[in-house]
Design a protein around this motif. Structure first.
Motif, PDB file in Angstrom:
ATOM      1  N   ILE A   1       0.834  -1.203   0.000  1.00  0.00           N
ATOM      2  CA  ILE A   1       0.000   0.000   0.000  1.00  0.00           C
ATOM      3  C   ILE A   1       0.873   1.259   0.000  1.00  0.00           C
ATOM      4  O   ILE A   1       0.601   2.221  -0.726  1.00  0.00           O
ATOM      5  N   LEU A   2       1.923   1.265   0.814  1.00  0.00           N
ATOM      6  CA  LEU A   2       2.805   2.434   0.857  1.00  0.00           C
ATOM      7  C   LEU A   2       3.527   2.648  -0.470  1.00  0.00           C
ATOM      8  O   LEU A   2       3.738   3.796  -0.890  1.00  0.00           O
ATOM      9  N   ILE A   3       3.923   1.580  -1.119  1.00  0.00           N
ATOM     10  CA  ILE A   3       4.564   1.718  -2.437  1.00  0.00           C
ATOM     11  C   ILE A   3       3.591   2.339  -3.429  1.00  0.00           C
ATOM     12  O   ILE A   3       3.952   3.241  -4.203  1.00  0.00           O
ATOM     13  N   LYS A   4       2.328   1.889  -3.414  1.00  0.00           N
ATOM     14  CA  LYS A   4       1.327   2.492  -4.295  1.00  0.00           C
ATOM     15  C   LYS A   4       1.114   3.964  -3.963  1.00  0.00           C
ATOM     16  O   LYS A   4       0.951   4.800  -4.872  1.00  0.00           O
ATOM     17  N   GLU A   5       1.111   4.295  -2.681  1.00  0.00           N
ATOM     18  CA  GLU A   5       0.961   5.689  -2.271  1.00  0.00           C
ATOM     19  C   GLU A   5       2.096   6.541  -2.826  1.00  0.00           C
ATOM     20  O   GLU A   5       1.885   7.669  -3.296  1.00  0.00           O
ATOM     21  N   ALA A   6       3.318   6.012  -2.746  1.00  0.00           N
ATOM     22  CA  ALA A   6       4.473   6.745  -3.267  1.00  0.00           C
ATOM     23  C   ALA A   6       4.345   6.955  -4.773  1.00  0.00           C
ATOM     24  O   ALA A   6       4.606   8.057  -5.292  1.00  0.00           O
ATOM     25  N   ILE A   7       3.927   5.926  -5.484  1.00  0.00           N
ATOM     26  CA  ILE A   7       3.744   6.037  -6.937  1.00  0.00           C
ATOM     27  C   ILE A   7       2.641   7.038  -7.262  1.00  0.00           C
ATOM     28  O   ILE A   7       2.774   7.864  -8.175  1.00  0.00           O
ATOM     29  N   ASN A   8       1.547   6.977  -6.503  1.00  0.00           N
ATOM     30  CA  ASN A   8       0.432   7.906  -6.733  1.00  0.00           C
ATOM     31  C   ASN A   8       0.856   9.358  -6.538  1.00  0.00           C
ATOM     32  O   ASN A   8       0.272  10.272  -7.125  1.00  0.00           O
ATOM     33  N   ASN A   9       1.862   9.574  -5.688  1.00  0.00           N
ATOM     34  CA  ASN A   9       2.372  10.925  -5.442  1.00  0.00           C
ATOM     35  C   ASN A   9       3.493  11.314  -6.407  1.00  0.00           C
ATOM     36  O   ASN A   9       4.131  12.354  -6.232  1.00  0.00           O
ATOM     37  N   GLY A  10       3.741  10.461  -7.399  1.00  0.00           N
ATOM     38  CA  GLY A  10       4.670  10.805  -8.463  1.00  0.00           C
ATOM     39  C   GLY A  10       6.117  10.430  -8.259  1.00  0.00           C
ATOM     40  O   GLY A  10       6.976  10.790  -9.073  1.00  0.00           O
ATOM     41  N   TYR A  11       6.437   9.687  -7.193  1.00  0.00           N
ATOM     42  CA  TYR A  11       7.831   9.332  -6.936  1.00  0.00           C
ATOM     43  C   TYR A  11       8.277   8.166  -7.812  1.00  0.00           C
ATOM     44  O   TYR A  11       7.571   7.158  -7.935  1.00  0.00           O
ATOM     45  N   LYS A  12       9.447   8.307  -8.402  1.00  0.00           N
ATOM     46  CA  LYS A  12       9.996   7.275  -9.288  1.00  0.00           C
ATOM     47  C   LYS A  12      11.128   6.487  -8.642  1.00  0.00           C
ATOM     48  O   LYS A  12      11.472   5.395  -9.105  1.00  0.00           O
ATOM     49  N   ASN A  13      11.747   7.061  -7.617  1.00  0.00           N
ATOM     50  CA  ASN A  13      12.821   6.368  -6.903  1.00  0.00           C
ATOM     51  C   ASN A  13      12.336   6.050  -5.496  1.00  0.00           C
ATOM     52  O   ASN A  13      11.652   6.864  -4.871  1.00  0.00           O
ATOM     53  N   MET A  14      12.702   4.881  -4.987  1.00  0.00           N
ATOM     54  CA  MET A  14      12.286   4.492  -3.646  1.00  0.00           C
ATOM     55  C   MET A  14      13.445   3.873  -2.890  1.00  0.00           C
ATOM     56  O   MET A  14      14.188   3.043  -3.426  1.00  0.00           O
ATOM     57  N   ILE A  15      13.583   4.313  -1.647  1.00  0.00           N
ATOM     58  CA  ILE A  15      14.500   3.686  -0.701  1.00  0.00           C
ATOM     59  C   ILE A  15      13.638   3.021   0.348  1.00  0.00           C
ATOM     60  O   ILE A  15      12.804   3.671   0.981  1.00  0.00           O
ATOM     61  N   ILE A  16      13.822   1.718   0.524  1.00  0.00           N
ATOM     62  CA  ILE A  16      12.965   0.973   1.444  1.00  0.00           C
ATOM     63  C   ILE A  16      13.816   0.293   2.505  1.00  0.00           C
ATOM     64  O   ILE A  16      14.635  -0.577   2.201  1.00  0.00           O
ATOM     65  N   GLY A  17      13.624   0.705   3.754  1.00  0.00           N
ATOM     66  CA  GLY A  17      14.305   0.070   4.880  1.00  0.00           C
ATOM     67  C   GLY A  17      13.521  -1.144   5.327  1.00  0.00           C
ATOM     68  O   GLY A  17      12.343  -1.033   5.675  1.00  0.00           O
ATOM     69  N   VAL A  18      14.153  -2.303   5.317  1.00  0.00           N
ATOM     70  CA  VAL A  18      13.414  -3.540   5.544  1.00  0.00           C
ATOM     71  C   VAL A  18      13.554  -4.104   6.953  1.00  0.00           C
ATOM     72  O   VAL A  18      13.086  -5.209   7.235  1.00  0.00           O
ATOM     73  N   GLY A  19      14.160  -3.383   7.869  1.00  0.00           N
ATOM     74  CA  GLY A  19      14.340  -3.900   9.218  1.00  0.00           C
ATOM     75  C   GLY A  19      13.059  -3.882  10.039  1.00  0.00           C
ATOM     76  O   GLY A  19      12.146  -3.103   9.789  1.00  0.00           O
ATOM     77  N   GLY A  20      12.994  -4.779  11.031  1.00  0.00           N
ATOM     78  CA  GLY A  20      11.933  -4.739  12.028  1.00  0.00           C
ATOM     79  C   GLY A  20      10.597  -5.312  11.636  1.00  0.00           C
ATOM     80  O   GLY A  20       9.585  -5.021  12.283  1.00  0.00           O
ATOM     81  N   SER A  21      10.544  -6.154  10.609  1.00  0.00           N
ATOM     82  CA  SER A  21       9.243  -6.681  10.175  1.00  0.00           C
ATOM     83  C   SER A  21       8.729  -7.769  11.119  1.00  0.00           C
ATOM     84  O   SER A  21       9.497  -8.451  11.791  1.00  0.00           O
ATOM     85  N   ALA A  22       7.410  -7.934  11.107  1.00  0.00           N
ATOM     86  CA  ALA A  22       6.751  -8.990  11.890  1.00  0.00           C
ATOM     87  C   ALA A  22       6.380 -10.166  11.019  1.00  0.00           C
ATOM     88  O   ALA A  22       5.660 -11.067  11.448  1.00  0.00           O
ATOM     89  N   THR A  23       6.877 -10.182   9.792  1.00  0.00           N
ATOM     90  CA  THR A  23       6.362 -11.087   8.763  1.00  0.00           C
ATOM     91  C   THR A  23       7.373 -12.134   8.297  1.00  0.00           C
ATOM     92  O   THR A  23       8.573 -11.978   8.465  1.00  0.00           O
ATOM     93  N   ASN A  24       6.817 -13.164   7.652  1.00  0.00           N
ATOM     94  CA  ASN A  24       7.646 -14.225   7.068  1.00  0.00           C
ATOM     95  C   ASN A  24       6.939 -14.742   5.801  1.00  0.00           C
ATOM     96  O   ASN A  24       6.953 -15.918   5.510  1.00  0.00           O
ATOM     97  N   ASP A  25       6.316 -13.810   5.084  1.00  0.00           N
ATOM     98  CA  ASP A  25       5.488 -14.212   3.936  1.00  0.00           C
ATOM     99  C   ASP A  25       6.189 -14.067   2.598  1.00  0.00           C
ATOM    100  O   ASP A  25       5.549 -14.126   1.543  1.00  0.00           O
TER     101      ASP A  25
END
Length: 385
Positions: free
Chosen positions: A121-145
């Protein structure tokens, strides 16, 4: 002739559960000014891709904080912050803000069912706001999917043998039979994604996502085996349907397999979080004509040498032959190894017997004192130059 300290770069990380990086930097500045009141002090709070990375980058890059409604790891609607730097056309997203372990109580932690949909959802939000470059910090997740929840939010279909969609969570991958990417948000292909990551674990096995990180997310030994088998099947389906063998790729096990998803489906690049931050802040320019660098984090110990922000700063400083001192809440096991990685001397905040609560509640003042004393020690050497 006495040498003067003219320019000082103060570049600490935050002190976890105590102070943000900018708060630490400001306290250090107070200590420095008591010794060298006329010095030129440059504040550059840093981070290594974990908690606080987004705030650190945005606060120093003329950026802005956005707030979006997302799905948390167990499906509840929450608000999550993410950052944008318009002049660099760059969005900064922390996985922990939408899919983080800290969003759940101990009883709610279950990597069999937790999902990364919020990241999508956040990636879509960033795209909707016109951003073409993304830096994504992947630490601290609760997931294993394996990032499947994120990918489903972006239009990719994960289907069982009977054609139905798999359920959310790591256990859903157990029934995965095919992956259909035809419905993916086409705008993704126009984006460049960089993953801030300080681990190189493969997807599966003894060093994989489930075995190493699963227990802290609530996985029992039985669950770890189930999750590992599910991710192994996931990797085989990716190889069959996408044509990419991600199973043993370094970093594919990051954040419960999110690393695998970003690399296999988006061609994302994995970089050390600290290097991403330092380059974005242009630390090399800040180091020009600098006489002293001061770094810091909550505790210096053996783990600090493994890609933590203070070490990355020290490495850059040493290229320019600049001395580096470190200020930490405490000095833990193996801290002396840090001397071999660019930090010349370390000082602890604990200057008398005190409880952890006392140390945390008085950390601003203690940082000022420790920094002042470190600078006074340097002055002794300068006087005898």
């Amino acid at each position: 002739m006495v040498k003067k300290i003219n320019k000082i770069l103060i570049a600490p990380d935050g002190f976890k559960e105590s102070l943000t990086a900018i708060e630490v930097a400001n306290s250090m500045k107070v200590g420095v000014k008591k010794v060298w009141p006329e010095s030129d002090i440059v504040l550059m709070p840093v981070a290594d891709g974990g908690d606080g990375t987004m705030q650190t980058i945005i606060s120093q890059s003329n950026g802005m904080i956005h707030t979006s409604k997302v799905t948390d790891p167990i499906g509840r609607k929450i608000l999550a912050d993410w950052g944008g730097i318009p002049e660099k056309n760059t969005a900064v997203i922390e996985v922990a803000k939408s899919s983080g372990l800290e969003l759940l109580s101990l009883k709610e932690r279950n990597p069999l069912i937790t999902t990364t949909r919020g990241v999508g959802i956040l990636i879509k939000e960033a795209i909707n706001n016109g951003y073409k470059n993304m830096i994504i910090g992947v630490g601290g997740s609760a997931t294993n999917d394996g990032g499947s929840g994120m990918l489903m939010e972006l239009g990719i279909k994960f289907r069982k043998l009977n054609g139905e969609d798999i359920i959310d969570g790591g256990i859903g991958l157990k029934e995965l039979d095919s992956i259909d990417i035809k419905g993916i948000d086409k705008r993704i292909s126009e984006c460049s994604i960089t993953i801030a990551c300080d681990v190189n674990n493969p997807l599966c096995g003894n060093r994989g996502a489930s075995a190493v990180f699963g227990p802290q997310k609530g996985a029992t030994p039985v669950m770890v085996e189930e999750l590992d088998n599910a991710l192994r099947k996931y990797a085989s389906i990716i190889k069959k349907d996408i044509g990419i063998d991600i199973l043993d790729y370094p970093g594919s096990g990051a954040s419960g397999g999110l690393g695998a998803a970003f690399m296999a489906f988006f061609g994302a690049k994995l970089r050390l979080g600290s290097d991403i931050v330092l380059d974005l802040l242009d630390i090399n320019s800040a180091l020009e004509n600098t006489d002293l660098v001061i770094v810091g984090e909550g505790q210096f110990d053996r783990s600090t040498i493994f890609n933590k922000a203070p070490i990355s700063v020290a490495h850059r400083a040493k290229i320019n032959r600049i001395p580096v001192i470190g200020i930490a809440g405490s000095l833990g096991a193996g801290f002396s190894e840090i001397h071999n990685h660019g930090i010349d001397s370390m000082f602890s905040l604990v200057n008398r017997p005190m409880s952890m609560n006392d140390a945390v509640s008085n950390s601003k003042r203690l940082i000022e004192i420790a920094t002042e004393e470190a600078c006074r020690a340097i002055n002794i050497g300068l006087d005898f130059d």
